[in-house]
Write a protein that holds these residues in place. Structure first.
Motif, PDB file in Angstrom:
ATOM      1  N   ALA A  20       0.846  -1.202   0.000  1.00  0.00           N
ATOM      2  CA  ALA A  20       0.000   0.000   0.000  1.00  0.00           C
ATOM      3  C   ALA A  20       0.878   1.248   0.000  1.00  0.00           C
ATOM      4  CB  ALA A  20      -0.931  -0.018   1.209  1.00  0.00           C
ATOM      5  N   PRO A  21       1.544   1.522  -1.119  1.00  0.00           N
ATOM      6  CA  PRO A  21       2.491   2.646  -1.173  1.00  0.00           C
ATOM      7  C   PRO A  21       1.845   4.021  -1.045  1.00  0.00           C
ATOM      8  CG  PRO A  21       2.191   1.690  -3.353  1.00  0.00           C
ATOM      9  CD  PRO A  21       1.488   0.785  -2.376  1.00  0.00           C
ATOM     10  N   ASP A  22       0.536   4.109  -1.245  1.00  0.00           N
ATOM     11  CA  ASP A  22      -0.147   5.391  -1.080  1.00  0.00           C
ATOM     12  C   ASP A  22      -0.407   5.711   0.394  1.00  0.00           C
ATOM     13  OD1 ASP A  22      -0.247   5.854  -3.820  1.00  0.00           O
ATOM     14  OD2 ASP A  22      -2.185   4.847  -4.036  1.00  0.00           O
ATOM     15  N   VAL A  23      -0.172   4.742   1.268  1.00  0.00           N
ATOM     16  CA  VAL A  23      -0.480   4.905   2.689  1.00  0.00           C
ATOM     17  C   VAL A  23       0.769   4.826   3.563  1.00  0.00           C
ATOM     18  CG1 VAL A  23      -1.804   3.959   4.623  1.00  0.00           C
ATOM     19  CG2 VAL A  23      -2.791   3.965   2.320  1.00  0.00           C
ATOM     20  N   PHE A  24       1.674   3.905   3.220  1.00  0.00           N
ATOM     21  CA  PHE A  24       2.851   3.647   4.052  1.00  0.00           C
ATOM     22  C   PHE A  24       4.140   4.024   3.329  1.00  0.00           C
ATOM     23  CE2 PHE A  24      -0.351   0.399   5.051  1.00  0.00           C
ATOM     24  CZ  PHE A  24      -0.525   0.619   6.405  1.00  0.00           C
ATOM     25  N   GLU A  25       5.117   4.504   4.101  1.00  0.00           N
ATOM     26  CA  GLU A  25       6.441   4.795   3.550  1.00  0.00           C
ATOM     27  C   GLU A  25       7.475   4.571   4.654  1.00  0.00           C
ATOM     28  OE1 GLU A  25       8.986   8.371   1.450  1.00  0.00           O
ATOM     29  OE2 GLU A  25       6.878   8.682   1.899  1.00  0.00           O
ATOM     30  N   LEU A  43      -8.651   2.551  -0.893  1.00  0.00           N
ATOM     31  CA  LEU A  43      -7.375   2.004  -0.414  1.00  0.00           C
ATOM     32  C   LEU A  43      -7.540   0.893   0.612  1.00  0.00           C
ATOM     33  CD1 LEU A  43      -5.375   5.330   0.021  1.00  0.00           C
ATOM     34  CD2 LEU A  43      -5.169   3.662  -1.831  1.00  0.00           C
ATOM     35  N   LEU A  44      -8.772   0.627   1.014  1.00  0.00           N
ATOM     36  CA  LEU A  44      -9.018  -0.306   2.105  1.00  0.00           C
ATOM     37  C   LEU A  44      -8.469  -1.707   1.831  1.00  0.00           C
ATOM     38  CD1 LEU A  44     -10.193  -0.734   4.889  1.00  0.00           C
ATOM     39  CD2 LEU A  44     -12.407  -1.206   3.822  1.00  0.00           C
ATOM     40  N   ALA A  45      -8.668  -2.241   0.639  1.00  0.00           N
ATOM     41  CA  ALA A  45      -8.187  -3.597   0.333  1.00  0.00           C
ATOM     42  C   ALA A  45      -6.664  -3.676   0.435  1.00  0.00           C
ATOM     43  CB  ALA A  45      -8.659  -4.030  -1.052  1.00  0.00           C
ATOM     44  N   ASP A  46      -5.965  -2.657  -0.060  1.00  0.00           N
ATOM     45  CA  ASP A  46      -4.503  -2.643   0.016  1.00  0.00           C
ATOM     46  C   ASP A  46      -4.028  -2.556   1.463  1.00  0.00           C
ATOM     47  OD1 ASP A  46      -4.368  -2.735  -2.744  1.00  0.00           O
ATOM     48  OD2 ASP A  46      -3.923  -0.603  -2.971  1.00  0.00           O
ATOM     49  N   GLU A  48      -5.715  -3.492   4.163  1.00  0.00           N
ATOM     50  CA  GLU A  48      -6.024  -4.772   4.812  1.00  0.00           C
ATOM     51  C   GLU A  48      -4.961  -5.812   4.477  1.00  0.00           C
ATOM     52  OE1 GLU A  48     -10.855  -4.685   5.308  1.00  0.00           O
ATOM     53  OE2 GLU A  48     -10.037  -5.391   3.398  1.00  0.00           O
ATOM     54  N   ALA A  49      -4.493  -5.841   3.238  1.00  0.00           N
ATOM     55  CA  ALA A  49      -3.424  -6.765   2.844  1.00  0.00           C
ATOM     56  C   ALA A  49      -2.132  -6.435   3.587  1.00  0.00           C
ATOM     57  CB  ALA A  49      -3.205  -6.714   1.327  1.00  0.00           C
ATOM     58  N   ALA A  50      -1.846  -5.153   3.749  1.00  0.00           N
ATOM     59  CA  ALA A  50      -0.642  -4.735   4.475  1.00  0.00           C
ATOM     60  C   ALA A  50      -0.713  -5.131   5.941  1.00  0.00           C
ATOM     61  CB  ALA A  50      -0.444  -3.227   4.336  1.00  0.00           C
ATOM     62  N   VAL A  51      -1.869  -4.945   6.555  1.00  0.00           N
ATOM     63  CA  VAL A  51      -2.050  -5.326   7.959  1.00  0.00           C
ATOM     64  C   VAL A  51      -1.870  -6.843   8.104  1.00  0.00           C
ATOM     65  CG1 VAL A  51      -3.741  -5.481   9.839  1.00  0.00           C
ATOM     66  CG2 VAL A  51      -3.492  -3.352   8.548  1.00  0.00           C
ATOM     67  N   ALA A  52      -2.493  -7.594   7.217  1.00  0.00           N
ATOM     68  CA  ALA A  52      -2.396  -9.054   7.275  1.00  0.00           C
ATOM     69  C   ALA A  52      -0.981  -9.540   6.985  1.00  0.00           C
ATOM     70  CB  ALA A  52      -3.383  -9.686   6.288  1.00  0.00           C
ATOM     71  N   GLY A  53      -0.255  -8.803   6.135  1.00  0.00           N
ATOM     72  CA  GLY A  53       1.080  -9.220   5.729  1.00  0.00           C
ATOM     73  C   GLY A  53       2.201  -8.758   6.636  1.00  0.00           C
ATOM     74  N   LEU A  61      -6.077  -1.938  12.024  1.00  0.00           N
ATOM     75  CA  LEU A  61      -7.149  -1.102  11.486  1.00  0.00           C
ATOM     76  C   LEU A  61      -8.241  -1.005  12.526  1.00  0.00           C
ATOM     77  CD1 LEU A  61      -7.859  -2.055   7.777  1.00  0.00           C
ATOM     78  CD2 LEU A  61      -7.390   0.197   8.669  1.00  0.00           C
ATOM     79  N   GLU A  62      -8.680   0.214  12.795  1.00  0.00           N
ATOM     80  CA  GLU A  62      -9.727   0.430  13.778  1.00  0.00           C
ATOM     81  C   GLU A  62     -10.815   1.312  13.162  1.00  0.00           C
ATOM     82  OE1 GLU A  62      -7.773   2.257  17.090  1.00  0.00           O
ATOM     83  OE2 GLU A  62      -6.619   0.470  17.558  1.00  0.00           O
TER      84      GLU A  62
END
Length: 64
Positions: A20-25, A43-46, A48-53, A61-62
């Motif tokens: 999720a490069p638009d959210v994390f750096e 961006l939610l799906a990306d 969620e994948a980042a949190v799971a990964g 995510l809250e």
């Protein structure tokens, strides 16, 4: 939805950034920076994948 980061657990591996490069750096010092704390629907799906990964389980995510 809002992203929270456990800074103690985060090691700056950058898996979240790759998913999720638009959210994390990960900055030059190896610290995770959030580009936004609040996640849009698009961006939610990306995120969620980042949190799971996240191998250190530092991301959460809250509901707002």
């Amino acid at each position: 939805m809002k992203i929270t980061v456990d800074r103690v657990k985060c090691t700056g591996l950058g898996i979240c950034e790759s998913l999720a490069p638009d959210v994390f750096e990960v900055n030059d010092a190896g610290d995770l920076e959030l580009k936004t704390e609040h996640v849009s629907e698009g961006l939610l799906a990306d995120v969620e994948a980042a949190v799971a990964g996240c191998p250190t389980e530092a991301l959460r995510l809250e509901k707002d």
